[in-house]
Design an enzyme around this catalytic site. Sequence first.
Site, PDB file in Angstrom:
ATOM      1  N   GLN A 204      36.963  63.192  -5.520  1.00  0.00           N
ATOM      2  CA  GLN A 204      36.342  62.105  -4.761  1.00  0.00           C
ATOM      3  C   GLN A 204      35.785  61.058  -5.717  1.00  0.00           C
ATOM      4  O   GLN A 204      35.972  59.857  -5.520  1.00  0.00           O
ATOM      5  CB  GLN A 204      35.189  62.681  -3.917  1.00  0.00           C
ATOM      6  CG  GLN A 204      35.062  62.175  -2.523  1.00  0.00           C
ATOM      7  CD  GLN A 204      36.368  61.906  -1.830  1.00  0.00           C
ATOM      8  OE1 GLN A 204      36.559  60.819  -1.359  1.00  0.00           O
ATOM      9  NE2 GLN A 204      37.290  62.849  -1.771  1.00  0.00           N
TER      10      GLN A 204
ATOM     11  N   HIS B 189      37.894  58.148  -7.176  1.00  0.00           N
ATOM     12  CA  HIS B 189      38.348  57.046  -6.330  1.00  0.00           C
ATOM     13  C   HIS B 189      37.646  55.739  -6.669  1.00  0.00           C
ATOM     14  O   HIS B 189      38.250  54.666  -6.633  1.00  0.00           O
ATOM     15  CB  HIS B 189      38.060  57.345  -4.853  1.00  0.00           C
ATOM     16  CG  HIS B 189      39.190  58.024  -4.144  1.00  0.00           C
ATOM     17  ND1 HIS B 189      40.417  57.435  -4.008  1.00  0.00           N
ATOM     18  CD2 HIS B 189      39.280  59.227  -3.534  1.00  0.00           C
ATOM     19  CE1 HIS B 189      41.218  58.257  -3.337  1.00  0.00           C
ATOM     20  NE2 HIS B 189      40.559  59.356  -3.054  1.00  0.00           N
TER      21      HIS B 189
ATOM     22  N   GLU C 269      32.174  62.490   5.230  1.00  0.00           N
ATOM     23  CA  GLU C 269      33.559  62.148   5.548  1.00  0.00           C
ATOM     24  C   GLU C 269      34.446  63.389   5.368  1.00  0.00           C
ATOM     25  O   GLU C 269      35.214  63.752   6.246  1.00  0.00           O
ATOM     26  CB  GLU C 269      33.991  61.022   4.609  1.00  0.00           C
ATOM     27  CG  GLU C 269      35.417  60.547   4.810  1.00  0.00           C
ATOM     28  CD  GLU C 269      35.853  59.585   3.714  1.00  0.00           C
ATOM     29  OE1 GLU C 269      35.150  59.469   2.687  1.00  0.00           O
ATOM     30  OE2 GLU C 269      36.922  58.967   3.883  1.00  0.00           O
ATOM     31  N   HIS C 270      34.343  64.028   4.193  1.00  0.00           N
ATOM     32  CA  HIS C 270      35.098  65.249   3.882  1.00  0.00           C
ATOM     33  C   HIS C 270      34.121  66.389   3.665  1.00  0.00           C
ATOM     34  O   HIS C 270      33.153  66.224   2.923  1.00  0.00           O
ATOM     35  CB  HIS C 270      35.903  65.099   2.586  1.00  0.00           C
ATOM     36  CG  HIS C 270      36.815  63.919   2.562  1.00  0.00           C
ATOM     37  ND1 HIS C 270      36.489  62.735   1.921  1.00  0.00           N
ATOM     38  CD2 HIS C 270      38.053  63.731   3.082  1.00  0.00           C
ATOM     39  CE1 HIS C 270      37.495  61.877   2.055  1.00  0.00           C
ATOM     40  NE2 HIS C 270      38.450  62.440   2.754  1.00  0.00           N
TER      41      HIS C 270
ATOM     42  N   ASP D 278      44.374  64.706   1.763  1.00  0.00           N
ATOM     43  CA  ASP D 278      44.705  63.320   1.421  1.00  0.00           C
ATOM     44  C   ASP D 278      46.195  63.055   1.559  1.00  0.00           C
ATOM     45  O   ASP D 278      46.604  61.918   1.797  1.00  0.00           O
ATOM     46  CB  ASP D 278      44.296  63.021  -0.032  1.00  0.00           C
ATOM     47  CG  ASP D 278      42.806  62.773  -0.152  1.00  0.00           C
ATOM     48  OD1 ASP D 278      42.181  62.426   0.860  1.00  0.00           O
ATOM     49  OD2 ASP D 278      42.271  62.931  -1.268  1.00  0.00           O
TER      50      ASP D 278
ATOM     51  N   HIS E 166      30.856  41.549  47.120  1.00  0.00           N
ATOM     52  CA  HIS E 166      31.287  42.929  46.867  1.00  0.00           C
ATOM     53  C   HIS E 166      31.219  43.733  48.165  1.00  0.00           C
ATOM     54  O   HIS E 166      32.170  44.423  48.540  1.00  0.00           O
ATOM     55  CB  HIS E 166      30.377  43.594  45.828  1.00  0.00           C
ATOM     56  CG  HIS E 166      30.638  43.174  44.411  1.00  0.00           C
ATOM     57  ND1 HIS E 166      30.419  41.903  43.961  1.00  0.00           N
ATOM     58  CD2 HIS E 166      31.097  43.876  43.342  1.00  0.00           C
ATOM     59  CE1 HIS E 166      30.720  41.844  42.668  1.00  0.00           C
ATOM     60  NE2 HIS E 166      31.137  43.027  42.273  1.00  0.00           N
TER      61      HIS E 166
END
Lengths: 433, 433
Positions: free
Chosen positions: A259, A262, A327-328, A361, A420
């Site tokens: 991670q 990145h 996230e992960h 991934d 209505h």
Amino acid sequence: MPVFLNTQDPDFETGFATLLSAKREDSPDVDAVVADIISDVRARGDAAVLELTEKFDRLKLSAETLRFSDAEIDEAIEKVSATDRAALELAAERIRAYHLRQMPQDEEWQDAAGATLGWRWSAVSAAGLYVPGGLASYPSSVLMNAIPAKVAGVARLAITVPTPDGLVNPLVLLAARLAGVDEVYRIGGAQAVAALAYGTATIAPVDKITGPGNAFVAAAKRRVFGKVGIDMIAGPSEILVIADKNNNPDWIALDLLSQAEHDESAQSLLITDDAAFGQAVAEAVDARLETLERRAIAGPSWRDFGAIITVRDLDEAAALSNRIAPEHLELCVADADVLSLKTVHAGAIFLGQYTPEAIGDYIGGPNHVLPTARSARFSSGLSVMDFLKRTTLSKMTPEALRAIGPAAEALAQSESLEAHGLSVRARLDGLNS
Amino acid sequence: MPVFLNTQDPDFETGFATLLSAKREDSPDVDAVVADIISDVRARGDAAVLELTEKFDRLKLSAETLRFSDAEIDEAIEKVSATDRAALELAAERIRAYHLRQMPQDEEWQDAAGATLGWRWSAVSAAGLYVPGGLASYPSSVLMNAIPAKVAGVARLAITVPTPDGLVNPLVLLAARLAGVDEVYRIGGAQAVAALAYGTATIAPVDKITGPGNAFVAAAKRRVFGKVGIDMIAGPSEILVIADKNNNPDWIALDLLSQAEHDESAQSLLITDDAAFGQAVAEAVDARLETLERRAIAGPSWRDFGAIITVRDLDEAAALSNRIAPEHLELCVADADVLSLKTVHAGAIFLGQYTPEAIGDYIGGPNHVLPTARSARFSSGLSVMDFLKRTTLSKMTPEALRAIGPAAEALAQSESLEAHGLSVRARLDGLNS
């Protein structure tokens, strides 16, 4: 050095809160520039797109060469090695198989009042996928965005991918081909987003735009939202590993680094119930960082945003995980299945020590476009649902209208919406006359 | 006078394009004011909320009276008439029954490689629902927002509803009670949105905020998006009726007016294959407008944005409908079911002459929070899905990792993400040693 925290320390809450609220990304304010680019593309179409591409990508194109021809794609694809092609084909096949299962069902039923109710799903007619150029031009992201769109039934799927100085990534074109993409344009930046949203003489407009991009792309997506649908605006990536002592510290270290490599703003967190194991992982990270190709990125990420948290037990780990909403999430513990039932706020969970996040991934099947920045508390990863919309259906018989119409009339009156109520009353009177 | 268009006229496309692109709403730019209010609430919490409520709602509250007590709700509810209560109860029951069917399934399976894959749905932990005060304080909207949240399993659901000068709508409180809302706060405006998003000493923060509101509320929702999830930002309402000549012009006129009476910016459109029927509907609208309570709103809406379009046949009607992508679509034709298969871009479809759109606003069962401004091309109405999120699951066995790991490694190498590849390679080497 990453932060070391221990839930038994008196100042743990302060340290954990700091970690949760750490601002990891400073987005440059490019909104004014992007607004000008969008106006320009709306006003001048292809001419603006071509000028901006020459300016930003140092690439002179014409309306005829904006789009890759099939022959150009064929030629580029031939450069891909057999190994890479096979890997990409396996990934495409597995991603497609996973996403096919996500297709929701239409429903229609009759209720006791005699009303027929239901809903029907339909695909977005046309979608556009932004693919970054240069270093972040990932073929895996093409598969992860394009395959759900095609599985959903999107008839027309266009990709924009900038090719600065004419540089093309053959794997991106192969991924587009494997995913069934219909059109590929060699443009990028805010001008590509504007062209997809508003259309030009050469590029027909789409209804939905997805895919990652830099600050200009993100700002352009925010601006065209409403005119078209967009996916989430992704922030820097995160991983949380929950691991007990029965793990190989080097494997966990590599997961954290996968991670961290990145982005300097990425965040890698370890929660363990064994402080000595945490220490061993920290040492393994340092050892790997000595030789890692992307150590200039992974090092600062780990130093500035990494953390190792020691907890009393795995229930405490689950509670912290839910506050992080990663996230992960990797669960490297004896009974990962049981723990996963408690870690409900997470984009994707990887269970057991043989499921490194990198599998997800590329090749696992689930989507790798996932909610960042704690948004897994309220949102989900990309799926076929992002390319579908639901139309609800209602059909009243005279009997059904008699049964439930008067209640609608009463509620309309209570809200002072006379027409209505009258639209129901006129029909009821007609039925009774 | 509304616009009359005919697809056989040579300038039809120009007129239709003008209709599609009509800008119906000028949102005042309140962003700077809203930014200040949000900062103030973040910095000073309850104190800021109380001051702003005194300023905007002319109502002096304390931290203790911000929230309605159960006794206050009980007392207000007693004022509701038996008819209104029964109508609201029937609506709640029908909306709940419809939305219960929307609950998606968790899935888990093993694939040929031996990998276990799947996903799991979970509810947002806490949600906040904004309910406007004053005239637009609709109990039906409380049901339509709150019931899907509770069906999804949201544990904590808070409502904010301003009570200017202390004025309370008992029906709103009854709707909240029927829907199972947990907390009701008598605050509104950007300060209510800020309090829900960031929390104060009295109001715990939520993860998702839904519900309609004025320009201040909409701007505040845009600003807190990311910190929390939000639903769509709704624009003015629309209806498209497709009707053949075998309809009562007065019924169709009332359906058009039931949209027009919402807002001067609402849009009511009729498509018919019979020009004389279109003329009859126009006359019926004019007749009804003479006495309609809300004619000062419905009149300008119909005059400025209404249209009657004559087409050659119903296929042409369906094609135009898909370009309009209406929020509400009524199909008053002989075979509405068949036509509905062709009108794929619509928020909600009402089939047959006994299903006025007002049924869907109150009592049908489907949600009345629907995509406006042509966004039915890419988005759906509110549903239980808006209060759920999906976590994907992956679990590799050693065999599965051996089978698909090398492809992940190859793709990681092709993307120059070394640690990704190593996290797989280390495990494969470990398995082989």
